[in-house]
Design a protein around this motif. Sequence first.
Motif, PDB file in Angstrom:
ATOM      1  N   ALA A  13       0.803  -1.223   0.000  1.00 39.05           N
ATOM      2  CA  ALA A  13       0.000   0.000   0.000  1.00 39.05           C
ATOM      3  C   ALA A  13       0.833   1.269   0.000  1.00 39.05           C
ATOM      4  O   ALA A  13       0.312   2.358  -0.213  1.00 39.05           O
ATOM      5  CB  ALA A  13      -0.940   0.008   1.212  1.00 39.05           C
TER       6      ALA A  13
ATOM      7  N   LEU B 145      -1.365  -7.663   3.076  1.00 36.38           N
ATOM      8  CA  LEU B 145      -1.415  -6.210   2.939  1.00 36.38           C
ATOM      9  C   LEU B 145      -0.307  -5.611   3.796  1.00 36.38           C
ATOM     10  O   LEU B 145      -0.216  -5.891   4.986  1.00 36.38           O
ATOM     11  CB  LEU B 145      -2.786  -5.695   3.397  1.00 36.38           C
ATOM     12  CG  LEU B 145      -2.990  -4.180   3.495  1.00 36.38           C
ATOM     13  CD1 LEU B 145      -2.780  -3.519   2.152  1.00 36.38           C
ATOM     14  CD2 LEU B 145      -4.396  -3.876   4.027  1.00 36.38           C
TER      15      LEU B 145
ATOM     16  N   ALA C   7       1.814  -1.954   4.797  1.00 34.58           N
ATOM     17  CA  ALA C   7       1.873  -0.487   4.760  1.00 34.58           C
ATOM     18  C   ALA C   7       3.080  -0.026   5.556  1.00 34.58           C
ATOM     19  O   ALA C   7       3.214  -0.356   6.734  1.00 34.58           O
ATOM     20  CB  ALA C   7       0.599   0.121   5.326  1.00 34.58           C
TER      21      ALA C   7
ATOM     22  N   LEU D 293      -7.201   3.248   6.334  1.00 32.45           N
ATOM     23  CA  LEU D 293      -6.597   1.987   5.906  1.00 32.45           C
ATOM     24  C   LEU D 293      -6.822   0.894   6.943  1.00 32.45           C
ATOM     25  O   LEU D 293      -7.140  -0.248   6.606  1.00 32.45           O
ATOM     26  CB  LEU D 293      -5.100   2.167   5.654  1.00 32.45           C
ATOM     27  CG  LEU D 293      -4.339   0.895   5.240  1.00 32.45           C
ATOM     28  CD1 LEU D 293      -4.813   0.411   3.879  1.00 32.45           C
ATOM     29  CD2 LEU D 293      -2.841   1.129   5.236  1.00 32.45           C
ATOM     30  N   LEU D 294      -6.667   1.234   8.219  1.00 32.15           N
ATOM     31  CA  LEU D 294      -6.882   0.259   9.273  1.00 32.15           C
ATOM     32  C   LEU D 294      -8.320  -0.252   9.257  1.00 32.15           C
ATOM     33  O   LEU D 294      -8.575  -1.459   9.395  1.00 32.15           O
ATOM     34  CB  LEU D 294      -6.556   0.865  10.639  1.00 32.15           C
ATOM     35  CG  LEU D 294      -5.082   1.195  10.910  1.00 32.15           C
ATOM     36  CD1 LEU D 294      -4.945   1.948  12.228  1.00 32.15           C
ATOM     37  CD2 LEU D 294      -4.224  -0.070  10.921  1.00 32.15           C
TER      38      LEU D 294
ATOM     39  N   SER E 167     -10.397  -0.461   6.789  1.00 39.53           N
ATOM     40  CA  SER E 167     -10.763  -1.233   5.589  1.00 39.53           C
ATOM     41  C   SER E 167      -9.834  -2.410   5.320  1.00 39.53           C
ATOM     42  O   SER E 167     -10.162  -3.284   4.519  1.00 39.53           O
ATOM     43  CB  SER E 167     -10.762  -0.310   4.363  1.00 39.53           C
ATOM     44  OG  SER E 167      -9.449   0.204   4.122  1.00 39.53           O
ATOM     45  N   GLY E 168      -8.666  -2.441   5.994  1.00 37.82           N
ATOM     46  CA  GLY E 168      -7.647  -3.429   5.662  1.00 37.82           C
ATOM     47  C   GLY E 168      -8.083  -4.867   5.839  1.00 37.82           C
ATOM     48  O   GLY E 168      -7.880  -5.709   4.948  1.00 37.82           O
TER      49      GLY E 168
ATOM     50  N   PHE F  64      -1.913  -8.739   7.731  1.00 35.05           N
ATOM     51  CA  PHE F  64      -1.900  -7.282   7.642  1.00 35.05           C
ATOM     52  C   PHE F  64      -0.686  -6.807   8.440  1.00 35.05           C
ATOM     53  O   PHE F  64      -0.620  -6.985   9.654  1.00 35.05           O
ATOM     54  CB  PHE F  64      -3.202  -6.751   8.235  1.00 35.05           C
ATOM     55  CG  PHE F  64      -3.459  -5.284   8.026  1.00 35.05           C
ATOM     56  CD1 PHE F  64      -2.546  -4.447   7.373  1.00 35.05           C
ATOM     57  CD2 PHE F  64      -4.640  -4.709   8.490  1.00 35.05           C
ATOM     58  CE1 PHE F  64      -2.800  -3.104   7.184  1.00 35.05           C
ATOM     59  CE2 PHE F  64      -4.900  -3.366   8.323  1.00 35.05           C
ATOM     60  CZ  PHE F  64      -3.989  -2.564   7.662  1.00 35.05           C
TER      61      PHE F  64
ATOM     62  N   VAL G 246       1.997  -3.574   9.322  1.00 35.02           N
ATOM     63  CA  VAL G 246       2.164  -2.114   9.303  1.00 35.02           C
ATOM     64  C   VAL G 246       3.469  -1.747   9.990  1.00 35.02           C
ATOM     65  O   VAL G 246       3.742  -2.198  11.108  1.00 35.02           O
ATOM     66  CB  VAL G 246       0.991  -1.400  10.000  1.00 35.02           C
ATOM     67  CG1 VAL G 246       1.165   0.119   9.886  1.00 35.02           C
ATOM     68  CG2 VAL G 246      -0.343  -1.817   9.401  1.00 35.02           C
TER      69      VAL G 246
END
Length: 486
Positions: free
Chosen positions: A209, A276, A278, A399-400, A402-403, A413, A415
């Motif tokens: 992302a 995902l 980020a 983002l959190l 919808s992730g 996920f 980050v």
Amino acid sequence: MTPEAAIVRATGAKPTGSCYRVLMWEEGALSDEELEAWQKERAALLTRMRDAGVKGARGTLAGLERELRELSTRAVEAPLATRGCAGLSRTRAEALAQTLAQEPGLLGFRITANSADILLELTGEEGVDALLARWAASTPGTAWCKSPLIQVLQAAEARERLAALEEEAPADDETDDAADNAPFHHVTVMAHEATEALQPAEGRVMVDATLGGGGHSELLLQAGATVWGIDQDPAARRAARKRLAAYGDRLHIIPGNFRNAAQLLAAHGVEQVDGLLADIGISSPQVDCAERGFSFLAEGPLDMRMDPAAPRSAADIVNTAAEGELADILWQYGEERASRAIARRIVQERGKKPITTTTQLADIICTVLPRKGRQHPATRSFQALRIAVNDELGALEELLQSGLGLLKSGGRFAVITFHSLEDRAVKRYFEHVTRREIDRPEWPAPRPNPDYAARPVFRKPVVASEAELTANPRSRSAKLRVIEKI
């Protein structure tokens, strides 16, 4: 004509106000059942929006507007992106492109095998119906759906769509100028730790992302995964595209802000993925390039926009925000204790002349905070302004939220954050969705957590190794947190 051979044009004009987006498609590209379901749900949303408008419920109205756009993405854009029809040949598409090129308010368009996505400002001479009739007349033999998607976009959203068209449109010549040749050397933080946590493998689909220079994506691709990379910085996208060109169609690059990851992916027919990632914050090339205006160490324009097309720069905030607003920004986003004194001095100095450069602002801050120790007095203020300009915490929060919805069961996920405000938001959200039960003092017993949806992969955040800290001091504040959807 295939979607890969789409005709894409961007005029170079910039939207000045509200714009129209018209998505028209060939009859048969969507089934009658799909059209009926879309129109029925759309009509219900429009009725609710009308009622909210009458009541003056702005918050409700904004939420319904988002629902309407998400519906259009899910019910119209995503299906069209994965289908083809025979009616719109290359010859007809080029005829339509020539007609569109003559429109005085045109901003850009994308024509594929089954649809035409057009962005324009109305000049006041004709309405949308007249334009649709002329466009259809330019493609005799093609039957267009009688109920196209028509959206009114605010300037900011129009600029984002236009940026996507500009990125996809072929350049006027093969060698872009200095902007394309400018170096973008970014040292990827915790590259192996982050990518290994995502468990990339052949056949798996990953989203980077925050594409940046492509360091994380390269490791994901090397493991055999397909990668969708998102970045709002055109320089980063160009650098990543060059670096990762050898991976061919396993790499897909999308212009945009990661806050809109779900919508951006859905527009390309991607609903769920296996991983995902980020990497939140600013990249080294952005800091080191004086022209981007992020650093107080070299003179440059007071800009700080990660997306150069974004409407508001740091100079806009510094020179127009009220003193109280400035103080709040410095305190909330920079945790600057001297926020009120600095804001007061900024307002005094901008009354004498505009504050337009990084060093000019840094010098003003230094008159309030004399230098002590290793940290420059302007560090916290510059961080705060950067976060405000790019709405970084708001984007992270979206983002959190919808992730997890993007992930398949078992998807991960990850980050990476670089300062306490970011890490606090990620920690709070990850702890919430990994907690089976929630308890409050006023409750007689704990209750099941309705948002429970994941498990933590690591008990504590992963930090950079001693070797990485030695090689890249900027990694000292990085923290990696990872959860897995259950």
